[in-house]
Design a protein around this motif. Structure first.
Motif, short mmCIF file in Angstrom:
data_model
loop_
_atom_site.label_atom_id
_atom_site.label_comp_id
_atom_site.label_asym_id
_atom_site.label_seq_id
_atom_site.Cartn_x
_atom_site.Cartn_y
_atom_site.Cartn_z
N CYS A 24 0.83 -1.24 -0.21
CA CYS A 24 0.49 -0.13 -0.09
C CYS A 24 0.70 1.27 -0.10
O CYS A 24 0.45 2.14 -0.07
N SER A 25 1.91 1.12 -0.04
CA SER A 25 2.82 2.43 -0.01
C SER A 25 3.94 2.38 -0.52
O SER A 25 4.65 0.79 -0.77
N LEU A 85 1.11 6.67 0.02
CA LEU A 85 0.82 6.12 0.42
C LEU A 85 -0.92 5.98 0.14
O LEU A 85 -1.54 7.51 -0.73
N ASN A 86 -1.74 5.10 -0.52
CA ASN A 86 -2.23 4.21 -1.19
C ASN A 86 -3.57 4.43 0.22
O ASN A 86 -3.85 2.87 0.96
N LYS A 87 -4.65 5.01 0.04
CA LYS A 87 -5.63 5.29 1.05
C LYS A 87 -6.34 4.30 0.94
O LYS A 87 -6.37 3.42 2.26
N ASN A 88 -6.68 3.97 0.26
CA ASN A 88 -7.87 2.61 0.20
C ASN A 88 -7.36 1.75 0.63
O ASN A 88 -8.21 0.48 1.54
N MET A 142 -6.23 1.70 4.10
CA MET A 142 -7.70 1.58 5.12
C MET A 142 -8.46 -0.17 5.15
O MET A 142 -8.40 -0.68 5.94
#
Length: 212
Positions: free
Chosen positions: A100-101, A133-136, A139
């Motif tokens: 995710c990052s 950072l990919n927020k979705n 999370m």
């Protein structure tokens, strides 16, 4: 008393870790609802389970007086939530392997430094790195990790509720036994008190028969 303290502590852990799952997954559910799309099963299962689990954890913590009287049933429900959380985490398992990052490099590799009469000197520049950072993705990955934690937490409270049931049952048995003993002691003087009257009455009756 000791199992009640442990139960309350672990219930608080469950509530604190379930609320972030609700907040993050509700953001996805709202987004799909606004766009008139069905929420994917990978998100929907864990969201529904976390809603029910949070409501159950709060209710059993607030009404602990009723919980300890029905500890055996509450332990069974906690065990059901263990299975439901396993199902929710299983549907969301694909996010565990996602990255995710990532880091990206910004800035010039070289720049010219002006030194006046000495001319310009080209020197190496200072590179800066930023975290993307990919927020979705983050999370969903956090919800996945918190779901695994709650599987462990609910299994621990399942065992603690069995402990509560055992201790409360022994306390009820001892109190009922003491009440029975006290009742027997309170009734025993009456029987002892009535026996002299019966013996006196029998002596009077026998003396009357002898006189006749």
């Amino acid at each position: 008393m000791l199992p009640g303290i442990f139960f309350t502590t672990w219930r608080l852990f469950e509530i604190v870790t379930l609320i972030p799952i609700l907040g993050m997954l509700s953001w996805f559910v709202h987004g799909y609802t606004v766009s008139n799309q069905l929420t994917p099963t990978t998100i929907l299962v864990l969201f529904i389970v976390s809603v029910l689990a949070a409501f159950w954890a709060i209710a059993t913590l607030i009404a602990y007086g009723a919980t300890k009287y029905n500890a055996h049933f509450c332990a069974f429900v906690d065990l059901l939530f263990v299975g439901a959380l396993i199902a929710g985490v299983y549907y969301l398992r694909g996010i565990a392997h996602e990255n995710c990052s990532n880091w990206s490099k910004t800035g010039n590799d070289q720049f010219a430094l002006g030194l006046g009469i000495f001319g310009d000197v080209t020197v190496s520049g200072v590179n800066t790195y930023s975290l993307n950072l990919n927020k979705n993705c983050a999370m969903l990955k956090a919800s996945f990790a918190l779901g695994i934690m709650n599987i462990i937490f609910f299994f621990v409270t399942f065992l603690l509720l069995l402990w509560v049931h055992r201790e409360h049952g022994s306390m009820v048995y001892s109190s009922s036994r003491s009440r029975t003993t006290s009742r027997r002691r309170s009734h025993s003087p009456r029987h002892h008190g009535s026996s002299p009257r019966r013996s006196h009455h029998s002596q009077t009756y026998s003396s009357r028969r002898t006189y006749v």
